[in-house]
Write a protein that holds these residues in place. Sequence first.
Motif, PDB file in Angstrom:
ATOM      1  N   UNK A 279      37.430  40.472  39.084  1.00  0.00           N
ATOM      2  CA  UNK A 279      36.712  40.571  40.355  1.00  0.00           C
ATOM      3  C   UNK A 279      35.262  40.080  40.280  1.00  0.00           C
ATOM      4  N   UNK A 280      35.014  39.058  39.466  1.00  0.00           N
ATOM      5  CA  UNK A 280      33.675  38.500  39.377  1.00  0.00           C
ATOM      6  C   UNK A 280      33.605  37.124  40.011  1.00  0.00           C
ATOM      7  N   UNK A 281      32.595  36.340  39.658  1.00  0.00           N
ATOM      8  CA  UNK A 281      32.464  34.977  40.188  1.00  0.00           C
ATOM      9  C   UNK A 281      33.453  34.050  39.504  1.00  0.00           C
ATOM     10  N   UNK A 282      33.712  32.902  40.108  1.00  0.00           N
ATOM     11  CA  UNK A 282      34.585  31.930  39.458  1.00  0.00           C
ATOM     12  C   UNK A 282      33.863  31.377  38.230  1.00  0.00           C
ATOM     13  N   UNK A 283      34.458  31.573  37.072  1.00  0.00           N
ATOM     14  CA  UNK A 283      33.837  31.111  35.841  1.00  0.00           C
ATOM     15  C   UNK A 283      34.684  31.538  34.658  1.00  0.00           C
ATOM     16  N   UNK A 284      34.199  31.242  33.454  1.00  0.00           N
ATOM     17  CA  UNK A 284      34.930  31.603  32.243  1.00  0.00           C
ATOM     18  C   UNK A 284      34.018  32.221  31.213  1.00  0.00           C
ATOM     19  N   UNK A 285      34.634  32.814  30.195  1.00  0.00           N
ATOM     20  CA  UNK A 285      33.870  33.338  29.060  1.00  0.00           C
ATOM     21  C   UNK A 285      34.793  33.452  27.855  1.00  0.00           C
TER      22      UNK A 285
END
Length: 481
Positions: A279-285
């Motif tokens: 449920x966060x921003x569109x992105x990766x980690x």
Amino acid sequence: MTDSVAATASAAYDSALKVIASVEPRIAEATRQELADQRGSLKLIASENYASPAVLLTMGTWFSDKYAEGTVGHRFYAGCQNVDTVESLAAEHARELFGAEYAYVQPHSGIDANLTAYWAILAHRVEGPWLKNVGVKNMNDLTEADWEKLRGELGNQRLLGMSLDAGGHLTHGFRPNISGKMFHQNQYGTDPATGLIDYDALRAKAKEFKPLILVAGYSAYPRRVNFAKMREIADEVGATLMVDMAHFAGLVAGKVFTGEENPVPYADVVTSTSHKSLRGPRGGFILATEEYAPSVDRGCPMVLGGPLSHVMAAKAVAFAEARTTEFQSYAQQVADNAQHLAEGFLKRDTNLVTGGTDNHLVLVDVSSYGLTGRQAESALLDAGVVTNRNSVPADPNGAWYTSGIRLGTPALTTRGFGQAEFDTVAELIVDVLSNTKPGTTKAGGPSKASYVLADGVADRVRAASAELLDANPLYPGLELS
């Protein structure tokens, strides 16, 4: 959202849209319409969710204006002290949230995270030892002949990942994807009778294939994975265990997946997106052990360019939100709701891959309705139900038309849907599928794309959906003038 937060968010978005409209009113209008469309549809795409206003607003700041290639304290641009703060906080929250030794929050997407992880593993397992063997510390000292040999080494490594029709992802070695071109790849599937991972068969394939990287994780597998067994298999063949938890990261963060179902204690490298169930921003980690951390930290310039500082800031906010007991309750409800949705289908005699679910998604085999996944997806969209077509194991219709639809519970759970609502959702979907027939091609034969939805069904389903949606509003209290 409390009333005061909703009022503040309303004022913020109203002001932002007025500023946008002063330059390009069509963009402002499209933005307003997108909110209206999302509020008015049953969103069941497993890879989508609704980020909080705090997360969304964090992305619309002047951090977008910064170039910050490099790492914290070691940038290739001056004036990055505030970006260092943002990235440090995001990584700190990620480490604490998942209990990881190391976190890298720069990847722009899940695919970027996987590419960075692959090249980090290649650098750690192949490039580093090869350079040591030839006695070279500075790569600039390599001769062209040396480079040719090193390129041959890097390009000849083996990757074993879950096949696409069994529930794996494009980036797990699918031939048309870059991951399938980077590696000498092979795939493991599921038991034809159960649709479940057969760990003994996987072990046998790994021993035969001997991959450098064993990839676990999925995008359309409706069951949990035993990562302790995956670790055992990787160790037996000397492979690096990489887990792509993009889909179920929220269930790991929310302590729904614990013990052997939590990949972090078992994997060398874990990749993820920051949206979906998290449920966060569109992105990766990326999360990693200390052993792999130095190689992952070379993501820029190895694979990535300048990080999106405004998105890293939003990741920090989302990770902070996920460290709350409220998020843990949400994650458990996501899993419970998936169970209720599956039960709703099963009691209405609808075929589910693996016969159910124990994560956040349900995979419906629509072939018993005489439909392809594409036909089912389109008919449901006509009725205001947003899904995506998806392959099923040994799918006769391939990856484009497919024989299934994938449904996820994270987004509607965010809206407040519970057991009763998801049972109704199953009823509405079955109503559409039961009243949809394949169309015909111009030549008069059966079509895999066109369809005929019986009169009145779309209006009936939309009306019933509206009752559910009105009772569980999206961003309650957030009003635009």
